[in-house]
Design a protein around this motif. Structure first.
Motif, PDB file in Angstrom:
ATOM      1  N   VAL A  14       0.869  -1.192   0.000  1.00 47.44           N
ATOM      2  CA  VAL A  14       0.000   0.000   0.000  1.00 47.44           C
ATOM      3  C   VAL A  14       0.895   1.228   0.000  1.00 47.44           C
ATOM      4  N   GLU A  15       0.629   2.110  -0.933  1.00 44.06           N
ATOM      5  CA  GLU A  15       1.361   3.369  -1.024  1.00 44.06           C
ATOM      6  C   GLU A  15       0.372   4.519  -0.842  1.00 44.06           C
ATOM      7  N   HIS A  16       0.850   5.610  -0.269  1.00 41.76           N
ATOM      8  CA  HIS A  16      -0.004   6.772  -0.044  1.00 41.76           C
ATOM      9  C   HIS A  16       0.705   8.018  -0.548  1.00 41.76           C
ATOM     10  N   ASP A  17      -0.033   8.850  -1.260  1.00 35.93           N
ATOM     11  CA  ASP A  17       0.485  10.156  -1.661  1.00 35.93           C
ATOM     12  C   ASP A  17      -0.654  11.159  -1.575  1.00 35.93           C
ATOM     13  N   LYS A  18      -0.439  12.358  -2.060  1.00 33.97           N
ATOM     14  CA  LYS A  18      -1.449  13.421  -1.937  1.00 33.97           C
ATOM     15  C   LYS A  18      -2.748  13.106  -2.670  1.00 33.97           C
ATOM     16  N   ASN A  19      -2.711  12.150  -3.608  1.00 30.59           N
ATOM     17  CA  ASN A  19      -3.902  11.796  -4.387  1.00 30.59           C
ATOM     18  C   ASN A  19      -4.690  10.623  -3.827  1.00 30.59           C
ATOM     19  N   GLY A  20      -4.179   9.973  -2.802  1.00 34.22           N
ATOM     20  CA  GLY A  20      -4.907   8.858  -2.210  1.00 34.22           C
ATOM     21  C   GLY A  20      -4.024   7.659  -1.951  1.00 34.22           C
ATOM     22  N   TYR A  21      -4.644   6.499  -1.858  1.00 35.68           N
ATOM     23  CA  TYR A  21      -3.959   5.245  -1.555  1.00 35.68           C
ATOM     24  C   TYR A  21      -3.979   4.337  -2.775  1.00 35.68           C
ATOM     25  N   TYR A  22      -2.901   3.598  -2.947  1.00 39.24           N
ATOM     26  CA  TYR A  22      -2.756   2.663  -4.061  1.00 39.24           C
ATOM     27  C   TYR A  22      -2.259   1.346  -3.493  1.00 39.24           C
ATOM     28  N   ALA A  23      -2.801   0.242  -3.953  1.00 36.39           N
ATOM     29  CA  ALA A  23      -2.397  -1.063  -3.442  1.00 36.39           C
ATOM     30  C   ALA A  23      -2.234  -2.039  -4.598  1.00 36.39           C
ATOM     31  N   PHE A  24      -1.291  -2.969  -4.420  1.00 37.79           N
ATOM     32  CA  PHE A  24      -1.109  -4.037  -5.400  1.00 37.79           C
ATOM     33  C   PHE A  24      -0.550  -5.267  -4.712  1.00 37.79           C
ATOM     34  N   SER A  25      -0.719  -6.404  -5.359  1.00 41.29           N
ATOM     35  CA  SER A  25      -0.159  -7.655  -4.867  1.00 41.29           C
ATOM     36  C   SER A  25       0.966  -8.066  -5.805  1.00 41.29           C
ATOM     37  N   GLN A  27       2.592 -10.730  -6.160  1.00 39.15           N
ATOM     38  CA  GLN A  27       2.476 -12.088  -6.702  1.00 39.15           C
ATOM     39  C   GLN A  27       1.489 -12.189  -7.863  1.00 39.15           C
ATOM     40  N   LEU A  28       0.591 -11.227  -7.960  1.00 40.98           N
ATOM     41  CA  LEU A  28      -0.479 -11.292  -8.961  1.00 40.98           C
ATOM     42  C   LEU A  28      -0.318 -10.151  -9.955  1.00 40.98           C
ATOM     43  N   GLN A  29       0.352 -10.425 -11.038  1.00 38.43           N
ATOM     44  CA  GLN A  29       0.634  -9.394 -12.039  1.00 38.43           C
ATOM     45  C   GLN A  29      -0.658  -8.718 -12.501  1.00 38.43           C
ATOM     46  N   GLY A  30      -0.676  -7.400 -12.440  1.00 40.00           N
ATOM     47  CA  GLY A  30      -1.826  -6.630 -12.898  1.00 40.00           C
ATOM     48  C   GLY A  30      -2.936  -6.496 -11.881  1.00 40.00           C
ATOM     49  N   CYS A  31      -2.727  -6.984 -10.676  1.00 41.57           N
ATOM     50  CA  CYS A  31      -3.764  -6.905  -9.640  1.00 41.57           C
ATOM     51  C   CYS A  31      -3.473  -5.708  -8.740  1.00 41.57           C
ATOM     52  N   TYR A  32      -4.235  -4.651  -8.929  1.00 45.41           N
ATOM     53  CA  TYR A  32      -4.020  -3.421  -8.174  1.00 45.41           C
ATOM     54  C   TYR A  32      -5.345  -2.699  -7.973  1.00 45.41           C
ATOM     55  N   SER A  33      -5.352  -1.728  -7.073  1.00 46.85           N
ATOM     56  CA  SER A  33      -6.561  -0.951  -6.811  1.00 46.85           C
ATOM     57  C   SER A  33      -6.169   0.374  -6.172  1.00 46.85           C
ATOM     58  N   GLN A  34      -7.158   1.203  -5.927  1.00 44.90           N
ATOM     59  CA  GLN A  34      -6.920   2.486  -5.285  1.00 44.90           C
ATOM     60  C   GLN A  34      -8.113   2.850  -4.427  1.00 44.90           C
ATOM     61  N   GLY A  35      -7.940   3.868  -3.587  1.00 46.49           N
ATOM     62  CA  GLY A  35      -9.020   4.342  -2.729  1.00 46.49           C
ATOM     63  C   GLY A  35      -8.643   5.659  -2.094  1.00 46.49           C
ATOM     64  N   GLU A  36      -9.627   6.343  -1.581  1.00 44.87           N
ATOM     65  CA  GLU A  36      -9.378   7.635  -0.933  1.00 44.87           C
ATOM     66  C   GLU A  36      -8.855   7.466   0.482  1.00 44.87           C
ATOM     67  N   THR A  37      -9.197   6.348   1.144  1.00 47.19           N
ATOM     68  CA  THR A  37      -8.730   6.077   2.502  1.00 47.19           C
ATOM     69  C   THR A  37      -8.041   4.719   2.535  1.00 47.19           C
ATOM     70  N   TYR A  38      -7.297   4.465   3.623  1.00 44.10           N
ATOM     71  CA  TYR A  38      -6.633   3.182   3.794  1.00 44.10           C
ATOM     72  C   TYR A  38      -7.666   2.049   3.827  1.00 44.10           C
ATOM     73  N   GLU A  39      -8.746   2.260   4.562  1.00 45.56           N
ATOM     74  CA  GLU A  39      -9.791   1.247   4.676  1.00 45.56           C
ATOM     75  C   GLU A  39     -10.407   0.938   3.309  1.00 45.56           C
ATOM     76  N   GLU A  40     -10.634   1.997   2.523  1.00 42.77           N
ATOM     77  CA  GLU A  40     -11.231   1.811   1.199  1.00 42.77           C
ATOM     78  C   GLU A  40     -10.289   1.052   0.266  1.00 42.77           C
ATOM     79  N   VAL A  41      -9.008   1.410   0.257  1.00 42.90           N
ATOM     80  CA  VAL A  41      -8.080   0.720  -0.633  1.00 42.90           C
ATOM     81  C   VAL A  41      -7.922  -0.743  -0.219  1.00 42.90           C
TER      82      VAL A  41
END
Length: 78
Positions: A14-25, A27-41
């Motif tokens: 999980v990465e966080h910057d001024k635009n929100g949170y970004y997460a990826f796995s 082990q799973l190529q191309g598996c990623y998501s984003q959210g405005e909060t940690y809980e959402e991502v």
């Protein structure tokens, strides 16, 4: 037809910057998501991983699992 449920241990970054949170796995190529909060991502990446794993199982692909992972950050002066 009854399918037995299985649990998989995967890492999530999980990465966080001024635009929100970004997460990826990793082990799973191309598996990623984003959210405005940690809980959402975290909820979003869990859904993304679930769908990714379902697709892999249906395709009879091998799902990589991890024993452990170490992640840290560091400052580098240039």
């Amino acid at each position: 037809m009854y399918m037995m449920k299985r649990k998989f241990k995967l890492s999530v970054v999980v990465e966080h910057d001024k635009n929100g949170y970004y997460a990826f796995s990793p082990q799973l190529q191309g598996c990623y998501s984003q959210g405005e909060t940690y809980e959402e991502v975290m909820a979003n990446i869990k859904d993304a991983i679930h769908l990714h794993l379902e697709d892999m199982l249906e395709s009879k692909e091998t799902i990589p699992e991890i024993d452990s992972i170490s992640l840290t950050s560091m400052e580098v002066e240039v």
